[in-house]
Design an enzyme around this catalytic site. Structure first.
Site, mmCIF file in Angstrom:
data_model
loop_
_atom_site.group_PDB
_atom_site.id
_atom_site.type_symbol
_atom_site.label_atom_id
_atom_site.label_comp_id
_atom_site.label_asym_id
_atom_site.label_seq_id
_atom_site.Cartn_x
_atom_site.Cartn_y
_atom_site.Cartn_z
ATOM 1 N N SER A 70 0.865 -1.187 0.000
ATOM 2 C CA SER A 70 0.000 0.000 0.000
ATOM 3 C C SER A 70 0.900 1.235 0.000
ATOM 4 O O SER A 70 2.079 1.145 0.383
ATOM 5 C CB SER A 70 -0.842 -0.007 1.284
ATOM 6 O OG SER A 70 -1.451 1.249 1.498
ATOM 7 N N TYR A 127 -2.444 0.010 10.464
ATOM 8 C CA TYR A 127 -2.371 -0.486 9.084
ATOM 9 C C TYR A 127 -1.017 -0.138 8.477
ATOM 10 O O TYR A 127 -0.339 -0.995 7.894
ATOM 11 C CB TYR A 127 -3.505 0.144 8.281
ATOM 12 C CG TYR A 127 -3.549 -0.218 6.819
ATOM 13 C CD1 TYR A 127 -3.817 -1.518 6.408
ATOM 14 C CD2 TYR A 127 -3.361 0.761 5.830
ATOM 15 C CE1 TYR A 127 -3.890 -1.843 5.053
ATOM 16 C CE2 TYR A 127 -3.435 0.446 4.482
ATOM 17 C CZ TYR A 127 -3.697 -0.854 4.093
ATOM 18 O OH TYR A 127 -3.760 -1.177 2.762
HETATM 19 N N1 LIG Z 1 -8.429 -0.644 -1.713
HETATM 20 C C1 LIG Z 1 -7.402 0.173 -1.527
HETATM 21 O O1 LIG Z 1 -7.535 1.416 -1.638
HETATM 22 C C2 LIG Z 1 -6.034 -0.386 -1.234
HETATM 23 C C3 LIG Z 1 -4.958 0.515 -1.296
HETATM 24 C C4 LIG Z 1 -3.678 0.037 -1.018
HETATM 25 C C5 LIG Z 1 -3.494 -1.291 -0.688
HETATM 26 N N2 LIG Z 1 -4.544 -2.150 -0.628
HETATM 27 C C6 LIG Z 1 -4.260 -3.541 -0.254
HETATM 28 O O2 LIG Z 1 -4.740 -4.404 -1.256
HETATM 29 C C7 LIG Z 1 -5.033 -5.680 -0.690
HETATM 30 C C8 LIG Z 1 -6.408 -6.109 -1.169
HETATM 31 O O3 LIG Z 1 -7.350 -5.195 -0.640
HETATM 32 P P1 LIG Z 1 -8.705 -4.836 -1.403
HETATM 33 O O4 LIG Z 1 -8.729 -3.376 -1.576
HETATM 34 O O5 LIG Z 1 -8.885 -5.728 -2.567
HETATM 35 O O6 LIG Z 1 -9.734 -5.156 -0.219
HETATM 36 P P2 LIG Z 1 -11.065 -6.025 -0.120
HETATM 37 O O7 LIG Z 1 -11.844 -5.939 -1.378
HETATM 38 O O8 LIG Z 1 -11.673 -5.590 1.161
HETATM 39 O O9 LIG Z 1 -10.499 -7.517 0.034
HETATM 40 C C9 LIG Z 1 -9.877 -7.943 1.197
HETATM 41 C C10 LIG Z 1 -9.654 -9.426 1.086
HETATM 42 O O10 LIG Z 1 -9.036 -9.888 2.292
HETATM 43 C C11 LIG Z 1 -9.676 -11.084 2.676
HETATM 44 N N3 LIG Z 1 -9.624 -11.298 4.118
HETATM 45 C C12 LIG Z 1 -9.904 -10.405 5.102
HETATM 46 N N4 LIG Z 1 -9.815 -11.001 6.303
HETATM 47 C C13 LIG Z 1 -9.477 -12.298 6.072
HETATM 48 C C14 LIG Z 1 -9.250 -13.428 6.900
HETATM 49 N N5 LIG Z 1 -9.346 -13.343 8.248
HETATM 50 N N6 LIG Z 1 -8.930 -14.607 6.327
HETATM 51 C C15 LIG Z 1 -8.845 -14.699 4.975
HETATM 52 N N7 LIG Z 1 -9.025 -13.672 4.138
HETATM 53 C C16 LIG Z 1 -9.354 -12.489 4.675
HETATM 54 C C17 LIG Z 1 -11.127 -10.899 2.234
HETATM 55 O O11 LIG Z 1 -11.723 -12.164 2.054
HETATM 56 P P3 LIG Z 1 -12.925 -12.768 2.948
HETATM 57 O O12 LIG Z 1 -13.693 -11.625 3.528
HETATM 58 O O13 LIG Z 1 -13.684 -13.626 1.994
HETATM 59 O O14 LIG Z 1 -12.215 -13.576 3.963
HETATM 60 C C18 LIG Z 1 -10.951 -10.205 0.895
HETATM 61 O O15 LIG Z 1 -10.796 -11.144 -0.137
HETATM 62 C C19 LIG Z 1 -4.926 -5.509 0.830
HETATM 63 O O16 LIG Z 1 -3.710 -6.055 1.274
HETATM 64 C C20 LIG Z 1 -4.936 -4.000 1.018
HETATM 65 O O17 LIG Z 1 -4.235 -3.617 2.169
HETATM 66 C C21 LIG Z 1 -5.828 -1.725 -0.898
#
Ligand SMILES: NC(=O)c1ccc[n+]([C@@H]2O[C@H](COP(=O)([O-])OP(=O)(O)OC[C@H]3O[C@@H](n4cnc5c(N)ncnc54)[C@H](OP(=O)(O)O)[C@@H]3O)[C@@H](O)[C@H]2O)c1
Length: 230
Positions: free
Chosen positions: A135, A148
């Site tokens: 991130s 975070y």
């Molecule tokens: N969106 C942004 O703006 C952004 C920016 C920078 C970095 N990121 C990073 O990108 C990555 C993906 O995030 P995203 O934006 O795609 O978020 P998202 O749509 O909320 O997806 C999060 C994922 O994490 C999984 N997860 C959460 N808790 C879990 C657990 N206890 N066990 C297994 N899986 C779990 C969820 O699956 P289940 O709920 O099905 O378990 C889901 O598939 C993350 O590492 C995040 O920090 C996101």
């Protein structure tokens, strides 16, 4: 079966966490589109079922990375491991209890490290690639995101240390740093049309995985075309 025999009979295989939503889901779909077998991990069984319907190459594995048997998720062949699962609590340091610090580190960092540890023999056999989805918070911290940001700083250190350890073993390690991306995780008060599409971040992840054999793409920053302040 020897490793060479196994590699001639099974397609290239990726283990993808966070595959039920957002960036991880797009990674799973794009790799399957390229003919990869994908072990897709998440807790949401309905989302996993939809993924399996989308491609016969996607094998859903329902698991909670905080409590599950992580070793059991790792297939015999692993050409790529993508740790995209993450949580992003929005709390001030003064309000964040130890248990909350531990939970964010356990998912964002320790689970990724544990999957890597269990997958390393297979990754070495395959001269594979680890991609840790980081991130912008991996290099800077803002108010209400210290837990975070601390976890993502740690994830960056995990990637850099792992890369230094594994270069002799043929495993390459990439960090992808997405900016604000249009997934359920992002709750910022912005015009969501300005956000990065999750498929665009996934393309960067796939680029790291499919990079030429002679290189590793160590750090990929994916920013919105017009920078956002939020
Ligand atoms: N969106 C942004 O703006 C952004 C920016 C920078 C970095 N990121 C990073 O990108 C990555 C993906 O995030 P995203 O934006 O795609 O978020 P998202 O749509 O909320 O997806 C999060 C994922 O994490 C999984 N997860 C959460 N808790 C879990 C657990 N206890 N066990 C297994 N899986 C779990 C969820 O699956 P289940 O709920 O099905 O378990 C889901 O598939 C993350 O590492 C995040 O920090 C996101």
């Amino acid at each position: 079966m020897t490793t060479a025999e196994q590699h001639s009979t099974t397609p290239r295989t990726a283990l993808v966490t966070g595959a039920t939503s957002g960036i991880g889901r797009e990674v799973a779909l794009q790799l399957a589109e390229l003919g990869w077998r994908v072990i897709a991990v998440g807790r949401d069984r309905e989302a996993l079922a939809h993924l399996a319907e989308a491609s016969a190459l996607i094998t859903p594995r329902a698991a909670d990375l905080l409590t599950g048997d992580l070793a059991a998720l790792v297939p015999d062949r692993v050409d790529a491991l993508v740790h995209a699962a993450g949580i992003s609590p929005s709390t001030r340091v003064e309000d964040t209890a130890n248990a909350d610090w531990e939970r964010v580190f356990a998912l964002n960092v320790t689970a990724g490290a544990a999957l890597v540890r269990n997958a390393l023999p297979a990754l070495r056999d395959a001269r594979g690639t680890v991609v840790l989805v980081n991130s912008g918070a991996g290099t800077a911290a803002r108010p209400r995101n210290a837990p975070y940001a601390a976890s993502k700083h740690a994830l960056r250190a995990l990637a850099n240390g792992l890369r230094a350890e594994e270069e002799e073993n043929g495993v390459r390690v990439s960090t992808v740093y997405p900016g604000p991306t249009d997934t359920p995780m992002f709750g910022g008060d912005v015009d969501r049309r300005e956000l990065i599409r999750p498929s665009s971040v996934a393309r960067a992840v796939v680029m790291a995985i499919t990079a030429s054999e002679d290189v590793q793409l160590t750090d990929i920053h994916v920013r919105p075309r017009r920078e956002l302040t939020w």
